[in-house]
Design a protein around this motif. Structure first.
Motif, PDB file in Angstrom:
ATOM      1  N   ASP A  23      -7.347   9.091   2.508  1.00 36.39           N
ATOM      2  CA  ASP A  23      -7.772   8.188   1.434  1.00 36.39           C
ATOM      3  C   ASP A  23      -7.485   6.738   1.777  1.00 36.39           C
ATOM      4  O   ASP A  23      -8.116   5.829   1.232  1.00 36.39           O
ATOM      5  CB  ASP A  23      -7.077   8.545   0.120  1.00 36.39           C
ATOM      6  CG  ASP A  23      -7.571   9.854  -0.464  1.00 36.39           C
ATOM      7  OD1 ASP A  23      -8.605  10.373   0.004  1.00 36.39           O
ATOM      8  OD2 ASP A  23      -6.912  10.355  -1.403  1.00 36.39           O
ATOM      9  N   LEU A  24      -6.545   6.520   2.680  1.00 32.83           N
ATOM     10  CA  LEU A  24      -6.215   5.159   3.079  1.00 32.83           C
ATOM     11  C   LEU A  24      -7.437   4.439   3.644  1.00 32.83           C
ATOM     12  O   LEU A  24      -7.633   3.247   3.411  1.00 32.83           O
ATOM     13  CB  LEU A  24      -5.082   5.178   4.116  1.00 32.83           C
ATOM     14  CG  LEU A  24      -4.642   3.839   4.681  1.00 32.83           C
ATOM     15  CD1 LEU A  24      -4.102   2.944   3.569  1.00 32.83           C
ATOM     16  CD2 LEU A  24      -3.595   4.050   5.755  1.00 32.83           C
ATOM     17  N   ILE A  25      -8.281   5.166   4.342  1.00 33.63           N
ATOM     18  CA  ILE A  25      -9.491   4.585   4.916  1.00 33.63           C
ATOM     19  C   ILE A  25     -10.352   3.960   3.815  1.00 33.63           C
ATOM     20  O   ILE A  25     -10.933   2.889   3.992  1.00 33.63           O
ATOM     21  CB  ILE A  25     -10.294   5.654   5.693  1.00 33.63           C
ATOM     22  CG1 ILE A  25      -9.454   6.245   6.820  1.00 33.63           C
ATOM     23  CG2 ILE A  25     -11.606   5.085   6.217  1.00 33.63           C
ATOM     24  CD1 ILE A  25      -8.969   5.248   7.827  1.00 33.63           C
ATOM     25  N   GLN A  26     -10.403   4.605   2.652  1.00 32.00           N
ATOM     26  CA  GLN A  26     -11.205   4.097   1.534  1.00 32.00           C
ATOM     27  C   GLN A  26     -10.647   2.795   0.980  1.00 32.00           C
ATOM     28  O   GLN A  26     -11.362   2.037   0.328  1.00 32.00           O
ATOM     29  CB  GLN A  26     -11.286   5.149   0.419  1.00 32.00           C
ATOM     30  CG  GLN A  26     -11.879   6.467   0.849  1.00 32.00           C
ATOM     31  CD  GLN A  26     -13.284   6.321   1.395  1.00 32.00           C
ATOM     32  OE1 GLN A  26     -14.106   5.611   0.823  1.00 32.00           O
ATOM     33  NE2 GLN A  26     -13.575   6.962   2.513  1.00 32.00           N
ATOM     34  N   LEU A  27      -9.366   2.533   1.216  1.00 33.37           N
ATOM     35  CA  LEU A  27      -8.741   1.313   0.717  1.00 33.37           C
ATOM     36  C   LEU A  27      -9.001   0.100   1.598  1.00 33.37           C
ATOM     37  O   LEU A  27      -8.840  -1.032   1.157  1.00 33.37           O
ATOM     38  CB  LEU A  27      -7.223   1.489   0.645  1.00 33.37           C
ATOM     39  CG  LEU A  27      -6.658   2.231  -0.531  1.00 33.37           C
ATOM     40  CD1 LEU A  27      -5.149   2.342  -0.396  1.00 33.37           C
ATOM     41  CD2 LEU A  27      -7.016   1.556  -1.830  1.00 33.37           C
ATOM     42  N   LEU A  28      -9.400   0.342   2.830  1.00 35.69           N
ATOM     43  CA  LEU A  28      -9.481  -0.771   3.778  1.00 35.69           C
ATOM     44  C   LEU A  28     -10.447  -1.871   3.336  1.00 35.69           C
ATOM     45  O   LEU A  28     -10.142  -3.048   3.465  1.00 35.69           O
ATOM     46  CB  LEU A  28      -9.843  -0.249   5.160  1.00 35.69           C
ATOM     47  CG  LEU A  28      -8.771   0.598   5.830  1.00 35.69           C
ATOM     48  CD1 LEU A  28      -9.245   1.061   7.194  1.00 35.69           C
ATOM     49  CD2 LEU A  28      -7.478  -0.160   5.939  1.00 35.69           C
ATOM     50  N   ARG A  51      -2.126  -6.885  -6.185  1.00 36.81           N
ATOM     51  CA  ARG A  51      -1.816  -6.794  -4.755  1.00 36.81           C
ATOM     52  C   ARG A  51      -1.133  -5.464  -4.422  1.00 36.81           C
ATOM     53  O   ARG A  51      -0.481  -5.339  -3.391  1.00 36.81           O
ATOM     54  CB  ARG A  51      -0.957  -7.986  -4.330  1.00 36.81           C
ATOM     55  CG  ARG A  51      -1.723  -9.292  -4.505  1.00 36.81           C
ATOM     56  CD  ARG A  51      -1.070 -10.501  -3.886  1.00 36.81           C
ATOM     57  NE  ARG A  51       0.369 -10.484  -3.824  1.00 36.81           N
ATOM     58  CZ  ARG A  51       1.158 -11.463  -4.265  1.00 36.81           C
ATOM     59  NH1 ARG A  51       0.640 -12.542  -4.803  1.00 36.81           N
ATOM     60  NH2 ARG A  51       2.460 -11.377  -4.141  1.00 36.81           N
ATOM     61  N   VAL A  52      -1.273  -4.482  -5.319  1.00 38.04           N
ATOM     62  CA  VAL A  52      -0.719  -3.142  -5.110  1.00 38.04           C
ATOM     63  C   VAL A  52      -1.885  -2.165  -4.966  1.00 38.04           C
ATOM     64  O   VAL A  52      -2.797  -2.144  -5.793  1.00 38.04           O
ATOM     65  CB  VAL A  52       0.178  -2.703  -6.286  1.00 38.04           C
ATOM     66  CG1 VAL A  52       0.620  -1.264  -6.126  1.00 38.04           C
ATOM     67  CG2 VAL A  52       1.374  -3.633  -6.423  1.00 38.04           C
ATOM     68  N   PHE A  53      -1.835  -1.367  -3.911  1.00 37.93           N
ATOM     69  CA  PHE A  53      -2.859  -0.363  -3.656  1.00 37.93           C
ATOM     70  C   PHE A  53      -2.171   0.971  -3.421  1.00 37.93           C
ATOM     71  O   PHE A  53      -1.054   1.006  -2.909  1.00 37.93           O
ATOM     72  CB  PHE A  53      -3.692  -0.740  -2.423  1.00 37.93           C
ATOM     73  CG  PHE A  53      -4.396  -2.054  -2.568  1.00 37.93           C
ATOM     74  CD1 PHE A  53      -5.698  -2.103  -3.006  1.00 37.93           C
ATOM     75  CD2 PHE A  53      -3.738  -3.238  -2.273  1.00 37.93           C
ATOM     76  CE1 PHE A  53      -6.354  -3.326  -3.152  1.00 37.93           C
ATOM     77  CE2 PHE A  53      -4.374  -4.461  -2.419  1.00 37.93           C
ATOM     78  CZ  PHE A  53      -5.679  -4.498  -2.863  1.00 37.93           C
ATOM     79  N   THR A  54      -2.853   2.055  -3.759  1.00 41.48           N
ATOM     80  CA  THR A  54      -2.278   3.379  -3.509  1.00 41.48           C
ATOM     81  C   THR A  54      -3.342   4.308  -2.936  1.00 41.48           C
ATOM     82  O   THR A  54      -4.537   4.139  -3.194  1.00 41.48           O
ATOM     83  CB  THR A  54      -1.691   4.024  -4.792  1.00 41.48           C
ATOM     84  OG1 THR A  54      -2.721   4.102  -5.780  1.00 41.48           O
ATOM     85  CG2 THR A  54      -0.525   3.216  -5.338  1.00 41.48           C
ATOM     86  N   ALA A  55      -2.871   5.261  -2.157  1.00 39.86           N
ATOM     87  CA  ALA A  55      -3.728   6.304  -1.600  1.00 39.86           C
ATOM     88  C   ALA A  55      -2.951   7.609  -1.644  1.00 39.86           C
ATOM     89  O   ALA A  55      -1.746   7.624  -1.381  1.00 39.86           O
ATOM     90  CB  ALA A  55      -4.117   5.966  -0.160  1.00 39.86           C
ATOM     91  N   GLU A  56      -3.621   8.669  -2.002  1.00 44.15           N
ATOM     92  CA  GLU A  56      -2.960   9.974  -2.083  1.00 44.15           C
ATOM     93  C   GLU A  56      -2.505  10.468  -0.709  1.00 44.15           C
ATOM     94  O   GLU A  56      -1.522  11.185  -0.606  1.00 44.15           O
ATOM     95  CB  GLU A  56      -3.905  11.011  -2.697  1.00 44.15           C
ATOM     96  CG  GLU A  56      -4.184  10.791  -4.171  1.00 44.15           C
ATOM     97  CD  GLU A  56      -2.983  11.124  -5.034  1.00 44.15           C
ATOM     98  OE1 GLU A  56      -2.376  12.185  -4.824  1.00 44.15           O
ATOM     99  OE2 GLU A  56      -2.654  10.310  -5.912  1.00 44.15           O
ATOM    100  N   ASN A  57      -3.237  10.086   0.336  1.00 45.86           N
ATOM    101  CA  ASN A  57      -2.923  10.548   1.684  1.00 45.86           C
ATOM    102  C   ASN A  57      -3.534   9.576   2.683  1.00 45.86           C
ATOM    103  O   ASN A  57      -4.204   8.615   2.301  1.00 45.86           O
ATOM    104  CB  ASN A  57      -3.433  11.983   1.902  1.00 45.86           C
ATOM    105  CG  ASN A  57      -4.904  12.107   1.593  1.00 45.86           C
ATOM    106  OD1 ASN A  57      -5.725  11.357   2.120  1.00 45.86           O
ATOM    107  ND2 ASN A  57      -5.250  13.051   0.722  1.00 45.86           N
ATOM    108  N   VAL A  77       0.867  -1.171   0.000  1.00 47.56           N
ATOM    109  CA  VAL A  77       0.000   0.000   0.000  1.00 47.56           C
ATOM    110  C   VAL A  77       0.901   1.218   0.000  1.00 47.56           C
ATOM    111  O   VAL A  77       1.630   1.470   0.962  1.00 47.56           O
ATOM    112  CB  VAL A  77      -0.921   0.029   1.244  1.00 47.56           C
ATOM    113  CG1 VAL A  77      -1.790   1.276   1.227  1.00 47.56           C
ATOM    114  CG2 VAL A  77      -1.772  -1.229   1.315  1.00 47.56           C
ATOM    115  N   GLY A  78       0.871   1.951  -1.094  1.00 46.79           N
ATOM    116  CA  GLY A  78       1.657   3.180  -1.207  1.00 46.79           C
ATOM    117  C   GLY A  78       0.819   4.363  -0.806  1.00 46.79           C
ATOM    118  O   GLY A  78      -0.300   4.542  -1.297  1.00 46.79           O
ATOM    119  N   ILE A  79       1.354   5.180   0.081  1.00 48.18           N
ATOM    120  CA  ILE A  79       0.634   6.351   0.571  1.00 48.18           C
ATOM    121  C   ILE A  79       1.440   7.587   0.211  1.00 48.18           C
ATOM    122  O   ILE A  79       2.625   7.640   0.504  1.00 48.18           O
ATOM    123  CB  ILE A  79       0.418   6.271   2.093  1.00 48.18           C
ATOM    124  CG1 ILE A  79      -0.244   4.951   2.444  1.00 48.18           C
ATOM    125  CG2 ILE A  79      -0.428   7.444   2.583  1.00 48.18           C
ATOM    126  CD1 ILE A  79      -0.154   4.584   3.895  1.00 48.18           C
TER     127      ILE A  79
END
Length: 109
Positions: A95-100, A86-92, A65-67
C-alpha cells in the motif's frame, strides 16, 4: 526487496538526528524536507518527539509515513510537527506504493 531486515528496536530519534546532521553537513542548498518512514512505534516516543522538534526548529519540514495497521498515530503526528496534513499511513508495504504520488505532491507541490 533484497535489503535484509534486522529485527529489534526502533530508535527513530537516532534516524531523525542522522538526517539533521546530513542536512547540516551539505554544502549545497537542499530542500529541507524529511520523510520519516516508520511503524510508528519507537523505543522512546519522547526522544522521537524531541528529535522531530529539533529538525523543525532548524527549518526542516517533517512528514511521517506509518506502515502497518499498528502505528501509533500520536507519534506520527509528533514527527509531523502536529500537522495532520503531513501524516500518511499504509497498511503494508504494498500500500505504500499508493502513497507515493500524494506524498510527493506534499513535498514538491
Amino acid at each position: 526487496q533484497s535489503t535484509p531486515y534486522t529485527g529489534g528496536g526502533t530508535a527513530t530519534n537516532l534516524g531523525i538526528d542522522m538526517a539533521i546532521a546530513q542536512f547540516n553537513a551539505s554544502p549545497r542548498p537542499l530542500p529541507r524536507n524529511m520523510v520519516v518512514l516508520t511503524d510508528g512505534i519507537s523505543n522512546n516516543p519522547q526522544l522521537t518527539r524531541e528529535a522531530a522538534n529539533r529538525a523543525i526548529a532548524l527549518g526542516i519540514r517533517t512528514l511521517s509515513v506509518g506502515i502497518t495497521p499498528n502505528v501509533n498515530q500520536q507519534e506520527l503526528l509528533d514527527i509531523a510537527g502536529g500537522d495532520p496534513n503531513r501524516v500518511f499511513t499504509a497498511e503494508n508495504f504494498n500500500d505504500l506504493i499508493q502513497l507515493l504520488a500524494p506524498l510527493s505532491l506534499k513535498i514538491c507541490p
